[in-house]
Design a protein around this motif. Structure first.
Motif, PDB file in Angstrom:
ATOM      1  N   ILE A  39      -0.586  28.200 -83.015  1.00 17.55           N
ATOM      2  CA  ILE A  39       0.821  27.795 -82.966  1.00 17.55           C
ATOM      3  C   ILE A  39       1.715  28.931 -83.457  1.00 17.55           C
ATOM      4  N   LEU A  40       1.314  29.582 -84.539  1.00 14.73           N
ATOM      5  CA  LEU A  40       2.114  30.696 -85.063  1.00 14.73           C
ATOM      6  C   LEU A  40       2.136  31.864 -84.081  1.00 14.73           C
ATOM      7  N   ASN A  41       0.996  32.174 -83.478  1.00 12.26           N
ATOM      8  CA  ASN A  41       0.964  33.234 -82.469  1.00 12.26           C
ATOM      9  C   ASN A  41       1.925  32.924 -81.330  1.00 12.26           C
ATOM     10  N   ASP A  42       1.875  31.696 -80.861  1.00 11.94           N
ATOM     11  CA  ASP A  42       2.740  31.272 -79.765  1.00 11.94           C
ATOM     12  C   ASP A  42       4.212  31.398 -80.158  1.00 11.94           C
ATOM     13  N   PHE A  43       4.526  31.028 -81.375  1.00 15.29           N
ATOM     14  CA  PHE A  43       5.909  31.102 -81.850  1.00 15.29           C
ATOM     15  C   PHE A  43       6.390  32.551 -81.885  1.00 15.29           C
ATOM     16  N   PHE A  44       5.593  33.442 -82.454  1.00 17.56           N
ATOM     17  CA  PHE A  44       5.994  34.842 -82.562  1.00 17.56           C
ATOM     18  C   PHE A  44       6.161  35.483 -81.182  1.00 17.56           C
ATOM     19  N   VAL A  45       5.234  35.208 -80.282  1.00 20.30           N
ATOM     20  CA  VAL A  45       5.304  35.818 -78.949  1.00 20.30           C
ATOM     21  C   VAL A  45       6.517  35.315 -78.179  1.00 20.30           C
ATOM     22  N   TYR A  61      10.735  23.423 -81.736  1.00 18.83           N
ATOM     23  CA  TYR A  61       9.795  24.248 -80.975  1.00 18.83           C
ATOM     24  C   TYR A  61       8.385  24.110 -81.546  1.00 18.83           C
ATOM     25  N   LEU A  62       8.270  24.169 -82.863  1.00 16.75           N
ATOM     26  CA  LEU A  62       6.951  24.078 -83.492  1.00 16.75           C
ATOM     27  C   LEU A  62       6.315  22.714 -83.242  1.00 16.75           C
ATOM     28  N   ASP A  63       7.114  21.657 -83.342  1.00 17.65           N
ATOM     29  CA  ASP A  63       6.578  20.310 -83.091  1.00 17.65           C
ATOM     30  C   ASP A  63       6.120  20.171 -81.640  1.00 17.65           C
ATOM     31  N   LYS A  66       2.879  22.125 -81.222  1.00 16.27           N
ATOM     32  CA  LYS A  66       1.781  21.349 -81.815  1.00 16.27           C
ATOM     33  C   LYS A  66       1.331  20.246 -80.855  1.00 16.27           C
ATOM     34  N   GLU A  67       2.292  19.550 -80.267  1.00 15.75           N
ATOM     35  CA  GLU A  67       1.959  18.457 -79.351  1.00 15.75           C
ATOM     36  C   GLU A  67       1.234  18.965 -78.113  1.00 15.75           C
ATOM     37  N   ILE A  68       1.652  20.123 -77.603  1.00 15.02           N
ATOM     38  CA  ILE A  68       1.003  20.704 -76.423  1.00 15.02           C
ATOM     39  C   ILE A  68      -0.450  21.040 -76.727  1.00 15.02           C
ATOM     40  N   PHE A  69      -0.688  21.686 -77.870  1.00 15.47           N
ATOM     41  CA  PHE A  69      -2.060  22.036 -78.235  1.00 15.47           C
ATOM     42  C   PHE A  69      -2.921  20.778 -78.411  1.00 15.47           C
ATOM     43  N   GLU A  70      -2.319  19.721 -78.945  1.00 19.67           N
ATOM     44  CA  GLU A  70      -3.075  18.496 -79.186  1.00 19.67           C
ATOM     45  C   GLU A  70      -3.382  17.746 -77.892  1.00 19.67           C
TER      46      GLU A  70
END
Length: 263
Positions: A39-45, A61-63, A66-70
Motif C-alpha cells: 500500500i505504501l509503495n502504491d501511494f508513493f508511486v 486514497y489509502l482506504d 487497502k480495499e483493492i488489495f483486499e
C-alpha cells in the motif's frame, strides 16, 4: 582466469549519512505487514506531487488502496498496523514541508528498502551509504572522469567474499531523461545533468564489467539499479541502461524480498 582485484584489498571511505526520520518510522511499520508495504509503495508511486492534496484525500486514497488489495488480490491487512501507517502518512502531509522534501522522502525510502533487504546481521559485513570505494588505498578508476561517482548502497563482506553495489532511483524518470538528453548548448543545466548521469552510468558499468569478467575474487558480486518504477513503465528504455541489472517494483514486492527485511 586469475582475478585482477582481491576483495581483501578493497576499503570503503564511509561518510556520516542519515535517513529522513519519516522514512525510518514508515519502514518500521511496513516491515510488520506485507500488504501495508505494498500500500505504501502504491501511494508513493502514485502521489509524486503532494501540492494541493488534503489529508482527507490522503486518507481516502489509502482506504481505497487497502480495499483493492483486499478484494481484488485477496490480501489480508493487519488493521492495527494499517491505521498506524495511515496516521503516519497523514502526519507527513500535515507538516508544512516543501514538495522537494516529500520527493526526498520518496528517494530516501527506496534506499532504506535496499538497506533493509541487503543488511545481513553479521558483524563482519559492512553496509554503507554513498561510500567512496578504494583499492589498495587508491580511489577506484582514479584515471577516469567518473571516479568521483558513488553508489547509494554498498555491502562488503571480505570473509564471505560478497561485494554488492546498488544505485537507487525512485522512479528512474529523471535519470533516464538526463541520459537521453542531447543539445549543442554545453553550458545548460540539462547538459550538465546529462554529463553527470552519463558518468554515473559509466561508473556502474565499469564495476559491472569487473564482476562480469571475474576480475574480482568474489563469491557473490552484483551491480544493480533499484527503483519503485514498474517494469512496464521503463521497458522501452531498458536498452539505455544495458548492461546493468534493474530491480523494479515487481522485484521489490516479491514476498521473499519482504521476508528478508532486517532493521
Amino acid at each position: 582466469m586469475v582475478a585482477t582485484y582481491l576483495i581483501n584489498n578493497f576499503s570503503l571511505n564511509i561518510q556520516e549519512y542519515s535517513y529522513e526520520p519519516e522514512v525510518i518510522e514508515l519502514c518500521k511499520i511496513i516491515k510488520e505487514d506485507y500488504t501495508c508495504y505494498r500500500i505504501l509503495n502504491d501511494f508513493f508511486v502514485t502521489t509524486t506531487n503532494p501540492d494541493g492534496i488534503s489529508v482527507e484525500q490522503v486518507a481516502l486514497y489509502l482506504d481505497n488502496s487497502k480495499e483493492i488489495f483486499e478484494t481484488m488480490e485477496n490480501q489480508t491487512v493487519n488493521l492495527k498496523i494499517y491505521e498506524n501507517l495511515k496516521k503516519t502518512i497523514i502526519k507527513v502531509f500535515n507538516n508544512e514541508r516543501t514538495s522537494q522534501h516529500y520527493l526526498d522522502i520518496c528517494s530516501n525510502y527506496v534506499e532504506y528498502i535496499v538497506n533493509m533487504w541487503k543488511k545481513i546481521p553479521d558483524p563482519n559485513g559492512i553496509l554503507a551509504s554513498e561510500p567512496q570505494i578504494f583499492y589498495n588505498s587508491q580511489l577506484m578508476f582514479n584515471d577516469c572522469d567518473y571516479c568521483n561517482s558513488k553508489f547509494d548502497i554498498v555491502y562488503l563482506h571480505k570473509i564471505n567474499k560478497q561485494f554488492n553495489l546498488y544505485e537507487c532511483k525512485f522512479k528512474l524518470r529523471t535519470f533516464l531523461s538526463d541520459l537521453k538528453y542531447t543539445s549543442s548548448n554545453t553550458n545548460s543545466k540539462k547538459q550538465r545533468n546529462h554529463k553527470q548521469s552519463l558518468r554515473k552510468k559509466q561508473y556502474m558499468t565499469a564495476f559491472h564489467d569487473l564482476f562480469e569478467n571475474k576480475q574480482i575474487d568474489t563469491n557473490e558480486g552484483e551491480v544493480a539499479i533499484v527503483t519503485l518504477a514498474n517494469r512496464t513503465s521503463i521497458y522501452n528504455d531498458l536498452s539505455i541502461l544495458a548492461p546493468l541489472k534493474i530491480y523494479t517494483r515487481e522485484d521489490l514486492e516479491n514476498k521473499s524480498v519482504f521476508d528478508s527485511f532486517y532493521i
